[in-house]
Design an enzyme around this catalytic site. Sequence first.
Site: not given
Ligand code: IVH
Length: 676
Positions: A122, A124, A319
Amino acid sequence: MESLWDNINEEDRKRIDFLRAELTRHNHNYYVLNSPEIGDREFDEMMKELESLEAQHPEWDDPMSPTHRVGSDLTKGFQQVKHIHPMLSLGNTYSVSEVEDFMRRTKSSLMGETFEIVGELKFDGTSISLIYEHGRLVRAVTRGDGEKGDVVTENVKTIKSIPLQLDGDDYPDKFEIRGEIVLPWEAFERLNKEREFNEEPLFANPRNAASGTLKMQNAAEVARRGLDAYLYYIIGDNLPCATHYDNLMAAKRWGFKISEAITVLHDIAQVDEFISKWDIERKTLPVATDGLVLKVNNLRQQLNLGFTAKSPRWAIAYKFKAERALTRLQYISFEVGRTGVITPVANLDPVLLSGTIVKRASLHNQDIINSLDIHDHDMVYVEKGGEIIPKITGVETSMRDSSSNRVEFITNCPSCGSRLERVEGEAAWVCPNKYGCAPQIVGRVQHFVGRRMMNIDGIGEETAELLFSTGLIKNIADIYDLSHAQLAMLDRFANRSAERVMTGIKESKEVPFERVLFSLSIPYVGETGAKKIARSVKNIDNLMSMTHEQLTEIEDVGPRIAESIIEYFSVPENREIIERLRLAGLQFSLPQDSDEGGSDRLAGKSIVISGTFVHHSRDEYKALIEKHGGKNVSSISKKTDYVFAGANMGPSKLEKANALGIPIIDEDTFLSMIAD
Ligand code: IVH
């Protein structure tokens, strides 16, 4: 008749196509694959050749050409658009057991069907939606409020790892790909160092820096900062594969940067293993991450699981807990800045934290030291918590040596020995010996030569120290007495470096008054303040003779700044420095013509500006209206004479102008109205 020109043109066309393709490939090698085939120099030469050919053939301009990735200064204002698919967030958890609940829930929703999970990092940063049509990037939009976002295509085009033109031929004709725009740690640290030096507010973490950068009005500056982008979610009707993972692998072939970390996982045990692995390994990544994302791999299963109002049921974010490290305090050093403020710095046994080795942490001021109750050689907790400058967040008192002493703040300057003074109403201690304390003098020289100040190329922080320690300069005015021979004699100073410094010094004489004023290090006079003061006072003589009351009449100058200016000019050394700088030829007044060039061509005209422009910024147009006797007003009424409209003018303004019969003029018309 086929002429020689046709042949030459044909050759140029071929060469342009070749260079565009090659440069695109090298960008991809460098920014996406991290494996460049050619050196920077060769790359720059090809880019220069392409730029020059494109300049000769504007008819073949292509917005997708690699030359457009450097960014222009003209990206003004952002248009807002509605997302094709709303940009949702993810359900969050901090515990492995909740992840396991998610796995069980998913299995039961899928009626016991087996399913795979894709584990991802994820990132940041700040999320972005990219729209591709016929293999070309047509739009980049920020998340905004999830429903609609800002169009930031010009800025995004400066991110070299985002392909403008896709490779291969199996991409859908039209699709959306989402990802995260990040500022890698290294670029982030560089940016903050620069900001610290220029006394600009620091970015708290790479996420803020990335989103702030993406929304800048100046694409050239965006390009300079070094953003990167990882893509992780592709949406479209005709995706090539039936699983999320395979689609991402296809996207990788088309040229997108897809994280190497993504892994297909088959059961809870593998998910747990993935979490444990990245809980450790993320610390060595070049970019900030704040957790992991786990997604159901099969698109049909994703469709079955669907969405809640806020997030997909087929994914969850795990997280990471705020990272913290325990290490030993070696000693506290007290550092003197150019304004004399003493900053206590904790020097630590080196420890790995969020991908970087931490050896030092700022303790800010005496109040922080007191509240932490730090003793010599304590074991301390260091945290980054998304913030770059590590903080000491606590002391492990159970590991304290009972004979250790409490850390006391110093009473005298560590450099010159002067007794420190406490700034009234603040937690800071300062060394009052402004003109005799070495780090303060060197700090002022370093500030003076900095990029946003006099921009003397060739004198960096180290050279400034060297010039001071060898006795060649004792203050900023001495810089203008330096000779080529003196510089060439310095250790590690080649002839060419001396030449560079001499040229830098000469060129600095053209730096405008407002920056000269900022470069003097008058306490509390920052970059913006110097600009406002320069515009108001017009020259240094006026400034030097102003009373406290007159000074506070200047926009944004309060009593503290006024006092500081008066104090600065009351010191004979400072007056002498100013005189010497003036004799050296520095700009101590606004250019004569800054008030000239005006006319009364727009006398009495009320003009409303709307939309975005190409030749000048909105502010510049406002100034031009006033310079030519007109009045810039914000809303349209019967009294408005013209509506000066750029691109993307608001529809309601257009409607109102039409209803009232007010003439709408474009940029060229406006410029012709004020032309001689
Ligand atoms: S998938 C429908 N994959 O986390 C959901 N999000 O808390 C699509 N983010 O707004 C998101 N790494 O900005 C996805 N590998 C990842 C991610 C990711 C960072 C962020 C993204 C999203 C937020 C959600």
